[in-house]
Enzyme design. Sequence first.
Site, PDB file in Angstrom:
ATOM      1  N   HIS A  13       0.839  -1.203   0.000  1.00 56.77           N
ATOM      2  CA  HIS A  13       0.000   0.000   0.000  1.00 56.77           C
ATOM      3  C   HIS A  13       0.872   1.250   0.000  1.00 56.77           C
ATOM      4  O   HIS A  13       1.696   1.442   0.885  1.00 56.77           O
ATOM      5  CB  HIS A  13      -0.919   0.001   1.227  1.00 56.77           C
ATOM      6  CG  HIS A  13      -2.105  -0.892   1.057  1.00 56.77           C
ATOM      7  ND1 HIS A  13      -3.304  -0.674   1.689  1.00 56.77           N
ATOM      8  CD2 HIS A  13      -2.275  -2.001   0.301  1.00 56.77           C
ATOM      9  CE1 HIS A  13      -4.172  -1.617   1.327  1.00 56.77           C
ATOM     10  NE2 HIS A  13      -3.573  -2.437   0.498  1.00 56.77           N
ATOM     11  N   TYR A  68      -9.895   5.188   6.728  1.00 61.39           N
ATOM     12  CA  TYR A  68     -10.230   5.535   8.113  1.00 61.39           C
ATOM     13  C   TYR A  68     -11.368   6.550   8.055  1.00 61.39           C
ATOM     14  O   TYR A  68     -11.275   7.538   7.312  1.00 61.39           O
ATOM     15  CB  TYR A  68      -9.035   6.181   8.812  1.00 61.39           C
ATOM     16  CG  TYR A  68      -7.941   5.207   9.203  1.00 61.39           C
ATOM     17  CD1 TYR A  68      -7.937   4.625  10.470  1.00 61.39           C
ATOM     18  CD2 TYR A  68      -6.909   4.870   8.333  1.00 61.39           C
ATOM     19  CE1 TYR A  68      -6.933   3.741  10.857  1.00 61.39           C
ATOM     20  CE2 TYR A  68      -5.903   3.983   8.711  1.00 61.39           C
ATOM     21  CZ  TYR A  68      -5.916   3.426   9.973  1.00 61.39           C
ATOM     22  OH  TYR A  68      -4.935   2.548  10.349  1.00 61.39           O
ATOM     23  N   PRO A  71      -5.502  -0.100  18.425  1.00 57.60           N
ATOM     24  CA  PRO A  71      -5.121  -0.573  17.091  1.00 57.60           C
ATOM     25  C   PRO A  71      -5.144   0.495  15.992  1.00 57.60           C
ATOM     26  O   PRO A  71      -4.717   0.227  14.871  1.00 57.60           O
ATOM     27  CB  PRO A  71      -6.146  -1.680  16.796  1.00 57.60           C
ATOM     28  CG  PRO A  71      -7.284  -1.420  17.711  1.00 57.60           C
ATOM     29  CD  PRO A  71      -6.740  -0.733  18.911  1.00 57.60           C
ATOM     30  N   LYS A 127       0.116  -0.414  15.116  1.00 58.82           N
ATOM     31  CA  LYS A 127       1.488  -0.487  15.610  1.00 58.82           C
ATOM     32  C   LYS A 127       1.809  -1.710  16.477  1.00 58.82           C
ATOM     33  O   LYS A 127       2.991  -2.014  16.701  1.00 58.82           O
ATOM     34  CB  LYS A 127       1.813   0.773  16.445  1.00 58.82           C
ATOM     35  CG  LYS A 127       1.951   2.025  15.631  1.00 58.82           C
ATOM     36  CD  LYS A 127       3.258   2.047  14.870  1.00 58.82           C
ATOM     37  CE  LYS A 127       3.296   3.081  13.790  1.00 58.82           C
ATOM     38  NZ  LYS A 127       3.424   2.581  12.441  1.00 58.82           N
ATOM     39  N   TYR A 172       3.291   6.423  10.398  1.00 59.10           N
ATOM     40  CA  TYR A 172       2.459   5.288   9.973  1.00 59.10           C
ATOM     41  C   TYR A 172       3.308   4.197   9.320  1.00 59.10           C
ATOM     42  O   TYR A 172       3.111   2.999   9.576  1.00 59.10           O
ATOM     43  CB  TYR A 172       1.355   5.752   9.005  1.00 59.10           C
ATOM     44  CG  TYR A 172       0.227   4.767   8.882  1.00 59.10           C
ATOM     45  CD1 TYR A 172      -0.886   4.839   9.716  1.00 59.10           C
ATOM     46  CD2 TYR A 172       0.285   3.722   7.957  1.00 59.10           C
ATOM     47  CE1 TYR A 172      -1.918   3.914   9.623  1.00 59.10           C
ATOM     48  CE2 TYR A 172      -0.734   2.795   7.853  1.00 59.10           C
ATOM     49  CZ  TYR A 172      -1.835   2.894   8.691  1.00 59.10           C
ATOM     50  OH  TYR A 172      -2.840   1.959   8.598  1.00 59.10           O
TER      51      TYR A 172
END
Length: 388
Positions: free
Chosen positions: A72, A200, A292, A296, A383
């Site tokens: 991704h 998200y 979550p 991580k 991220y």
Amino acid sequence: MRTQVAIIGAGPAGLLLGQLLHKHGIDNVILERQTAEHVLGRVRAGVIEQVTVDLLDEAGVGARLHADGLVHDGVQICVDGVRHRLSFKELTGKTVMVYGQTEITKDLMDGRAAVGAPTIYSAHDVALHDFFGQKPRVTYRAGGKSHEIACDFIAGCDGFHGISRKSVPASAITAHERVYPLGWLGILSDTPPVSEELIYVHHPLGFALCSMRTPTRSRYYIQCSLAEDIESWVDERFWEEIRPRLDDEARERLVTGPSIEKSIAPLRSFVAEPMRFGRLFLAGDAAHIVPPTGAKGLNLAASDVRYLSQALVEHYAEKSAAGLDHYSERALARVWKAERFSWWMTMLLHRISENPFDQKLQLAELDYLFRSKAAATAFAENYVGLPY
Ligand SMILES: Cc1cc2nc3c(=O)[nH]c(=O)nc-3n(C[C@H](O)[C@H](O)[C@H](O)COP(=O)(O)OP(=O)(O)OC[C@H]3O[C@@H](n4cnc5c(N)ncnc54)[C@H](O)[C@@H]3O)c2cc1C
């Protein structure tokens, strides 16, 4: 029985540590409370940082991940029906891999079986002894008999509810904790994902996440109260809850179907300090938990294992205690950065406060994230995973 390192727990941390130690000729035995099937049945992480991919390669178990994992380049954040894309590739030059924790666990189990390293499943009443002295021991019950393993070191990789951290005297350990007043209700379904990238979702009805495991298997989450009874969440109710939170395109592309797994995970931030107690070392969820949202947890478990395996290799190969002496400090420096990021993402995206002031601040911060290259870069750097 005698071994060099007794590892408690056959989750990703314990299995990866075992594999890396074996590669360097260090004997280890893994003790796991559950059966292998039970461990493989736990659907959890899916987003893997490049540094974790590199470590799995180093352990010799990366082949399937490279064949089946989805690379991704970016992630999408949908705010009140409008989607914004943040490109990791453009902002940091890096990417993440989507590959299920269950698959990583299977690859590690297969790798361990291939080299014939011992894992004792269904090990009950595991107890840790004498780890502040020179001769630690681990006792357990299996097959109706009591057993003892003498070892040089114990690695506590037994997750948040494990016995390792609980075996440390309260006066030697400090716990830092934040419990959030919500959980994630997640379902796995054999339906195509609504998007090629994770979405998200920030919405007045509450947070949602559209994720996936493969091009034909989706993982969806919605924010829920901790009092929810999973039995009351029939599949139709879940789809009805998530649908209005999505943007028009995602709503149109949403393919619903029967769930093949459904669970509720509470959201918690937790760090135990230090991570070393004499000859006992904690790694992974045994020492720390993140909500979550920032993806991580498994990645942090892997980075602990990287530091710990290097330290043990240094100890045996170079007779140096430096890595072991600095393990806790090095691991915790990375842990706290991931704790901060996971907390920040959680507070940014969930409906936590009913105070309109807090809700306006969330929207202002999201707007800043989408408009400021510096803010977007900081997000992307965290991220995809900070360097070691
Ligand atoms: C919904 C959800 C989504 C997530 N998404 C992500 C993500 O996208 N990316 C990410 O990086 N992380 C994610 N995580 C977090 C990740 O799953 C965990 O951080 C990871 O499993 C930690 O691995 P571990 O080996 O430290 O602990 P665990 O996976 O908990 O393994 C510990 C093992 O020890 C065993 N054990 C426990 N007690 C004993 C005992 N007394 N004796 C012997 N064995 C024992 C347990 O049975 C277990 O097998 C997510 C978690 C959840 C809940």
